[in-house]
Every structure is written in C-alpha cells, then in structure tokens.
Design an enzyme around this catalytic site. Sequence first.
Site, PDB file in Angstrom:
ATOM      1  N   THR A  60       0.856  -1.299   0.032  1.00 23.45           N
ATOM      2  CA  THR A  60      -0.034  -0.034  -0.191  1.00 23.45           C
ATOM      3  C   THR A  60       0.929   1.231  -0.051  1.00 23.45           C
ATOM      4  O   THR A  60       0.547   2.134  -0.850  1.00 23.45           O
ATOM      5  CB  THR A  60      -0.976   0.062   1.148  1.00 23.45           C
ATOM      6  N   THR A  93      -1.759  -3.407  15.445  1.00 21.64           N
ATOM      7  CA  THR A  93      -1.472  -3.895  14.174  1.00 21.64           C
ATOM      8  C   THR A  93      -1.247  -2.787  13.198  1.00 21.64           C
ATOM      9  O   THR A  93      -1.354  -2.887  11.947  1.00 21.64           O
ATOM     10  CB  THR A  93      -2.571  -4.923  13.774  1.00 21.64           C
ATOM     11  N   ARG A 113       1.677  -0.012  13.273  1.00 20.86           N
ATOM     12  CA  ARG A 113       2.847   0.269  13.039  1.00 20.86           C
ATOM     13  C   ARG A 113       3.595   0.403  14.333  1.00 20.86           C
ATOM     14  O   ARG A 113       3.303   0.940  15.394  1.00 20.86           O
ATOM     15  CB  ARG A 113       3.252   1.611  12.168  1.00 20.86           C
ATOM     16  N   ASP A 160       1.783  -7.046  16.392  1.00 23.45           N
ATOM     17  CA  ASP A 160       2.122  -7.578  15.264  1.00 23.45           C
ATOM     18  C   ASP A 160       3.147  -6.697  14.614  1.00 23.45           C
ATOM     19  O   ASP A 160       3.691  -7.175  13.519  1.00 23.45           O
ATOM     20  CB  ASP A 160       0.831  -7.661  14.534  1.00 23.45           C
ATOM     21  N   GLU A 179      12.348  -4.328  12.719  1.00 14.51           N
ATOM     22  CA  GLU A 179      11.939  -5.646  11.910  1.00 14.51           C
ATOM     23  C   GLU A 179      12.772  -5.886  10.987  1.00 14.51           C
ATOM     24  O   GLU A 179      13.379  -5.205  10.097  1.00 14.51           O
ATOM     25  CB  GLU A 179      10.365  -5.313  11.175  1.00 14.51           C
ATOM     26  N   HIS A 210       4.507  -9.532  12.316  1.00 16.20           N
ATOM     27  CA  HIS A 210       4.022  -8.551  11.042  1.00 16.20           C
ATOM     28  C   HIS A 210       3.452  -9.549  10.010  1.00 16.20           C
ATOM     29  O   HIS A 210       3.775  -9.349   8.848  1.00 16.20           O
ATOM     30  CB  HIS A 210       5.120  -7.720  10.583  1.00 16.20           C
TER      31      HIS A 210
END
Length: 324
Positions: A75, A233, A235, A259, A264, A286
Amino acid sequence: MKHRVVFLDDEGIGPGVVIPDLPFEHEWVSYHYTQPEQLVERLKGATVALTCSVPLREEHLSQLPDLQMISLALTGTDIVDVDYCQARGIKVGNVPGYATNTVAEHSVAMMFELFRRASSYHRLMQQVHAGTHEPKNIYFDFPIRDLRGRLLGIVGNGPIAKRVAELGKAIGMKVSFHDRGGRYSGPGFVSLDELLRNSDVLMINCPLTEETRDLVGAAQLAQMKPDAVIVNTGRGGVVNEAALIDAMERGQLGGAAVDVLEQEPAQPDNPIFRLIDHPNFILNPHVAWSSQDAMQGLINQALGNIAQFVNSTHSPALRSGAAR
C-alpha cells in the site's frame, strides 16, 4: 517493444499464491530477494520493476535509464523516491486497501485471544496430556472475559479502523475513535486522553508518522484501566515499546498483542522478548496483512497495474494471452 519485468523479491508473496500472466510480450525475471548492492545489476535493461519490500532510491534509479515503471506490491510508497520518479517520468503504482479485511480480522482475533484465552487453554491441555499439569474438574488458570458491552477504542480513521469498528459493533462492543490528525470530530470521536481512560481495548490502526511516533508512551499507558488491553497491528513506534514492556512487567495492563515492531524483523536480543513468556502477551511477526486471500488480491492488482501502464502507453507489444 518487448518489456523486461523484474520481480525483485518474490519471497514477499506466500506459497500457494498464483502469479497471473501479463497480457503482453515480455521477459519475466524473478528473484527470491534482492540486496541493495544487487539492485542495479538485476534491473539493468528492465522496463518494469516489481517489489514487495526492496527499496528503490535515487542512487539506484539514476543508474537505470530503461526503467519506465515501478509496481509496488504493497500500500505505502515510502520505499521509493517518488519525487525523483515523477521528475524522470517513471510511473509508480501501489495497491491501496488490499489488507483492509485481513488486518482488521487479525486485530480482532488477537483481541479475542486476550479476552477468551482459547489457545492458552489448548496449551494447558497439551501439558495435561504430557503429564506436566494435573487434570482437574474445573480450570480457572486463565481468566476469561466477555467482549460484549466493552469499549473498543480505535486510534485511526482509515479503512482498516472502520472495518475493525464494524466487527466490534457486531460483537456488541461500544466503539470510540481518536483521529490522531484532529481532522474528524463529532459523535464517536474523542480526545486521546478520553479514549485511554475509558477503553477496555485500545486498538492501534494508524500509520507511523512524525505525528504518531510514541503517541502512546508511559504517561498515556498510566491513564489506562489496569485490566485494559492494547492491540497494535498498525505500526511499530506508535506505542513506545520500552514503556509497553515496563507497563506489562509491572502489571499495569491487562494484556498486549503486537504484530508490528519498530525494528523488523525482530532479532533475538530485542527487548520485546522479555515479555515472550508473559501469559497476557502475544507477539506476531508482522503477519496480519498476509492472508492467502489478501496476498492473491495484492499480486493480482500489482500485476494489473503493470498491464494497465503498458496498455496506456499503446505499446504494439500488447497482446492477449502472451506467455512469460
């Protein structure tokens, strides 16, 4: 013209997802993952780049004179220097909204797990079967709570936040929003302080920006009910991770499900692993976006954006059913 289409990181699309054929004459090249130092060489002569997570910066793009389009199988567009692309006439396509349902459903699944403890009791039964936990007539090892009538507080106002609200209302929850930009007000919208004080579940469904970084820190967590839970969920970085760890270790919160992290993928020395054995903590890598349905729709649209671009250039190479 025969296009050269290079998929830089097909590891971003899970097994079982079918990559559709492109309906024009082309050469297709796919890599599992592309490191920054490999990018220019792999895109040499390419007219189209397809990426799930590999960044394309000006330092790379300036060395790729044949590149006409970048199709993002995601996205956001922050992994590409969009201004440079616009100045050089390189088309950038993305796939907004593909994860609306899957992220919302995953958010609610995490919320259910913190309240209903279904997996916790399954693991307890595994222990009974292994002989490491005594069988009982009645088990109260993990308190179970109902969600109906609770207040679901949502930080965000995008498609995912709105879908989470729909699901919460279907359960019988009350719903309030805080729009972190202050652009929306009226019924259903409250200040962040009010949302924190009253929420039984605080759901983070907003992007990470300078405005939202550390939006929920130690001072904000201290305002919450001691049995309230947080589900993030959105960021990593919206909820200050050090403050969350401290609040959980001190028993200041009823639970947390995460999540997304600031760094990451999570490395073994990440401080968040201090909570990994906490009975009221859930950590996922994630994956909320990655349902089979969502990934298939994602790659379909990302390839559709490429086909639309080629079609819009009126390339004579366009033809139906061309093989890769």
